[in-house]
Design an enzyme around this catalytic site. Structure first.
Site, mmCIF file in Angstrom:
data_model
loop_
_atom_site.group_PDB
_atom_site.id
_atom_site.type_symbol
_atom_site.label_atom_id
_atom_site.label_comp_id
_atom_site.label_asym_id
_atom_site.label_seq_id
_atom_site.Cartn_x
_atom_site.Cartn_y
_atom_site.Cartn_z
ATOM 1 N N HIS A 20 0.837 -1.202 0.000
ATOM 2 C CA HIS A 20 0.000 0.000 0.000
ATOM 3 C C HIS A 20 0.873 1.254 0.000
ATOM 4 O O HIS A 20 1.774 1.395 0.812
ATOM 5 C CB HIS A 20 -0.909 -0.022 1.223
ATOM 6 C CG HIS A 20 -1.882 1.097 1.247
ATOM 7 N ND1 HIS A 20 -2.315 1.660 2.413
ATOM 8 C CD2 HIS A 20 -2.524 1.765 0.260
ATOM 9 C CE1 HIS A 20 -3.181 2.618 2.144
ATOM 10 N NE2 HIS A 20 -3.314 2.700 0.838
ATOM 11 N N HIS A 96 5.510 17.888 -16.344
ATOM 12 C CA HIS A 96 6.343 16.738 -16.700
ATOM 13 C C HIS A 96 7.636 16.698 -15.886
ATOM 14 O O HIS A 96 8.073 15.620 -15.460
ATOM 15 C CB HIS A 96 6.645 16.761 -18.195
ATOM 16 C CG HIS A 96 7.403 15.572 -18.685
ATOM 17 N ND1 HIS A 96 6.915 14.288 -18.594
ATOM 18 C CD2 HIS A 96 8.621 15.465 -19.273
ATOM 19 C CE1 HIS A 96 7.796 13.443 -19.101
ATOM 20 N NE2 HIS A 96 8.838 14.137 -19.515
ATOM 21 N N TYR A 118 4.742 11.480 -23.790
ATOM 22 C CA TYR A 118 4.061 11.618 -22.501
ATOM 23 C C TYR A 118 3.190 10.411 -22.136
ATOM 24 O O TYR A 118 2.270 10.548 -21.339
ATOM 25 C CB TYR A 118 3.242 12.915 -22.438
ATOM 26 C CG TYR A 118 4.096 14.131 -22.616
ATOM 27 C CD1 TYR A 118 4.941 14.565 -21.610
ATOM 28 C CD2 TYR A 118 4.086 14.822 -23.821
ATOM 29 C CE1 TYR A 118 5.750 15.679 -21.789
ATOM 30 C CE2 TYR A 118 4.891 15.937 -24.000
ATOM 31 C CZ TYR A 118 5.713 16.361 -22.991
ATOM 32 O OH TYR A 118 6.513 17.457 -23.161
ATOM 33 N N ASN A 120 3.245 8.197 -19.937
ATOM 34 C CA ASN A 120 3.864 7.855 -18.665
ATOM 35 C C ASN A 120 2.847 8.076 -17.563
ATOM 36 O O ASN A 120 2.082 9.042 -17.604
ATOM 37 C CB ASN A 120 5.059 8.781 -18.380
ATOM 38 C CG ASN A 120 6.028 8.856 -19.528
ATOM 39 O OD1 ASN A 120 6.638 7.873 -19.898
ATOM 40 N ND2 ASN A 120 6.163 10.036 -20.106
#
Length: 129
Positions: A20, A96, A118, A120
């Protein structure tokens, strides 16, 4: 040998170790890989495996509370932005450069062969109970 689910032994083992609050960076082939986290590089060639395929497989195996992506994704890669919005319970968008900074704290990096910008996301693990 497993007959279903994730077959890559390095990825399957790494996912089993997550807890977690741990984070997993799922990234395209162009994202700088931070030093420190365990890296499972799935990239075979440009576009293979695709970001969407890897994300789908990971979400089938993990409990994910939410994710963080670069806000630039909305303009530069709207298909990936839509995928993340539809796939994650919560999506936070940040610059970013900030995403790259946060990636250094990831427990695991999964590199795809994606060649679109991008693609990601930093996934935040939850618990199944």
């Amino acid at each position: 040998m497993k007959k279903s689910g994730i077959l890559n032994r390095h990825l399957a083992g790494s996912l089993a170790e997550l807890g977690h609050g741990d984070t997993v960076l799922v990234c395209d082939a162009g994202m700088p890989i931070p030093a420190g986290p365990r890296v499972v590089d799935l990239a075979f060639r440009a576009g293979v495996p695709a970001f969407a395929e890897v994300l789908e497989g990971l979400l089938a195996e993990l409990v994910v509370e939410g994710g963080t992506a670069a806000r630039e994704i909305e303009e530069a890669n709207p298909d990936a932005a839509l995928l993340l919005r539809e796939s994650l319970p919560v999506l936070e968008l940040i610059a970013h450069e900030e995403l790259k900074r946060l990636s250094a704290g990831a427990r695991l990096v999964v590199r795809t062969g994606e060649a679109r910008p991008y693609a990601n996301v930093l996934l935040r693990c939850g618990v199944f109970f």
